[in-house]
Design an enzyme around this catalytic site. Structure first.
Site, PDB file in Angstrom:
ATOM      1  N   ALA B 104       0.869  -1.176   0.000  1.00 24.23           N
ATOM      2  CA  ALA B 104       0.000   0.000   0.000  1.00 24.23           C
ATOM      3  C   ALA B 104       0.901   1.218   0.000  1.00 24.23           C
ATOM      4  O   ALA B 104       2.026   1.185   0.512  1.00 24.23           O
ATOM      5  CB  ALA B 104      -0.909   0.025   1.231  1.00 24.23           C
ATOM      6  N   CYS B 105       0.411   2.296  -0.614  1.00 22.71           N
ATOM      7  CA  CYS B 105       1.069   3.599  -0.529  1.00 22.71           C
ATOM      8  C   CYS B 105       2.518   3.507  -1.037  1.00 22.71           C
ATOM      9  O   CYS B 105       2.787   2.781  -2.000  1.00 22.71           O
ATOM     10  CB  CYS B 105       0.977   4.068   0.932  1.00 22.71           C
ATOM     11  N   THR B 106       3.437   4.215  -0.409  1.00 20.32           N
ATOM     12  CA  THR B 106       4.820   4.217  -0.891  1.00 20.32           C
ATOM     13  C   THR B 106       5.572   2.940  -0.527  1.00 20.32           C
ATOM     14  O   THR B 106       6.780   2.847  -0.781  1.00 20.32           O
ATOM     15  CB  THR B 106       5.573   5.458  -0.380  1.00 20.32           C
TER      16      THR B 106
END
Lengths: 229, 229
Positions: B104-106
Site C-alpha cells: 500500500a502507498c509508498t
C-alpha cells in the site's frame, strides 16, 4: 477562533478491534494542533482481537491529561472492558467532562454502559444496533450519528468516516479535506457486501449466526447494567 | 483446492504510516487459515509516523517463517527503510520467493528499490506515482493494480481496498464478502477530496507543496538506486 490545543483521548483495552482505533487515529492525529493520547489501564502493550498485533499505549488512566475529545473503539474485548470498573470509571468521568464523546463500532456500548448515551441518538455495529435501547440510547441506522456532543458510528471502518466528521467539526472543512487527500481516502471497495442493506440475505444470516453467542453475551451484560441503575 | 495455511508477512519499520498496515491487517488477519506475522528488524515497539502510537512486531527478519504473501506499507519512514540494507535484503529475498508481493502507498517504492517491480505495472500514493519508472515499474493510475503476482495500491486507505482484492484471490469471494460485512465496509466519506481527480486544484496544489521536499528526497534516493544496478 478559540485556542486550538485539543487533547484527544483514544481508549485502548485488550482484544479491541484494532481498526476501530487505528482508522480514526490516522485522521485525528493529523489535525493541526491536536495531541492524541492512546490511553489504557497500564502502559503494557495491548493485544488486539484478531492476529498477533499489539499496540503500545502512550499514557494511563491515572496519568492522562484532561481530555477534550474522548474516543472509544469496540471489538470482542469491549465485553470484558465493560466489566472492568477502572475502565468504565475512566470513561464515565472523562466523558462527563469532555467537550466531545465519540466512538466507533461497539465502543458505543461502552459509552452507553458508562451512562453517556442516555437519551441520545446513536449508532453502533449493525449487528448490535438493537442493543442500544438497553443503555437508554436511540438506535439510528446511519453510518455516523451526531446528537449534540455525542458522535457515534457504525462498525469498524465507519470509524474512518466519523473521524472526518469529527475533524470537520474541530478543525474545519479545509483541514479535513487536506487530510482526506493525504490519506487518499477515495474508497473503491471491489464488491459491495459491507452492510445488511447491500449484502445478500444469506450472507447476513450467516454473519448473524456467527455472532449469536456474542450478541447474547452483550444483551445479558447490558440488561444487568440497566437493572443496576 | 490446495492446502490453506498461508503465511502472511507484513513488514513494519520506524515511522511508517500506520494505517497503511493496520487497514489491510484487519482484513488479512480474518482470512480463514491464514497466519499474519508483523515482521521487523527487531522486536522493539515501532513508532509510527504521526502521533504517539507504537506497534509491537510479532517476529523478526531472522525468525520469520517462509512467507507466502509479502506486504509492504509506506509512509515517511519508507525513505530511511530503503537505505537500510538489512530491511531491503529481507524484502528482496522474501519477495523473490513469495507467491504474492503486495503493498500500500509508498510501500511500492520499497518493493521497487528491492528490484521487485521491474517491468510490472504498479500503483503508489498519487503524489509519488511519477517516481515509479525510476524503479522500472509502469505507473498505473488505478487504486489497485494487479500485474501477475504483484499487487500494489494507492495511498494509505487504498490498502483496505487492496486487502479485499487479495482476500478474494486467496480465500474466494464468499470469504472476502463475509469479512467486508463484519467490518461494515460500506464507506461513506462525508465529502470528496480523496484524490486529485475529485479534489479542488487549489487543494491539490497545496498538498503537492507540502510534500515537495519529500518528493525530492525520494527522487534523489531512487535515482541513486537506479544508477547502482
Amino acid at each position: 477562533m478559540e485556542s486550538m490545543s485539543l487533547q484527544i483521548g483514544m481508549l485502548v483495552f485488550p482484544h479491541l478491534t484494532q481498526l476501530d482505533l487505528t482508522g480514526p487515529y490516522e485522521v485525528l492525529a493529523r489535525i493541526p494542533d491536536a495531541t492524541v493520547h492512546i490511553v489504557a489501564k497500564t502502559l503494557d502493550p495491548v493485544p488486539v482481537e484478531v492476529g498477533p498485533l499489539r499496540l503500545v499505549p502512550s499514557t494511563t488512566f491515572r496519568d492522562a491529561p484532561p481530555i477534550d475529545l474522548l474516543f472509544a473503539p469496540g471489538g470482542g474485548g469491549q465485553i470484558a472492558a465493560t466489566e472492568d470498573d477502572e475502565t468504565l470509571d475512566w470513561i464515565r468521568t472523562t466523558g462527563e467532562k469532555a467537550r466531545w464523546v465519540t466512538s466507533a463500532c461497539t465502543g458505543a456500548l461502552l459509552l452507553g454502559a458508562a451512562g453517556l448515551l442516555d437519551g441520545y441518538r446513536a449508532a453502533t455495529h449493525w449487528a448490535f444496533m438493537d442493543l442500544l435501547p438497553l443503555v437508554g440510547a436511540i438506535p439510528t441506522n446511519k453510518r455516523v450519528v451526531v446528537d449534540r456532543n455525542r458522535l457515534t458510528s457504525g462498525g469498524v471502518t465507519a470509524g474512518i468516516d466519523i473521524a472526518f466528521v469529527i475533524t470537520c467539526e474541530l478543525a474545519g472543512r479545509p483541514a479535513a479535506e487536506m487530510i482526506q487527500l493525504q490519506m487518499e481516502y477515495d474508497p473503491e471497495p471491489p464488491f459491495r457486501a459491507g452492510h445488511p442493506n447491500v449484502a445478500s440475505p444469506a450472507l447476513v444470516a450467516r454473519a448473524r449466526e456467527r455472532i449469536a453467542r456474542r450478541y447474547a453475551q452483550r444483551e445479558e451484560q447490558l440488561r444487568r447494567f440497566t437493572s443496576r441503575t
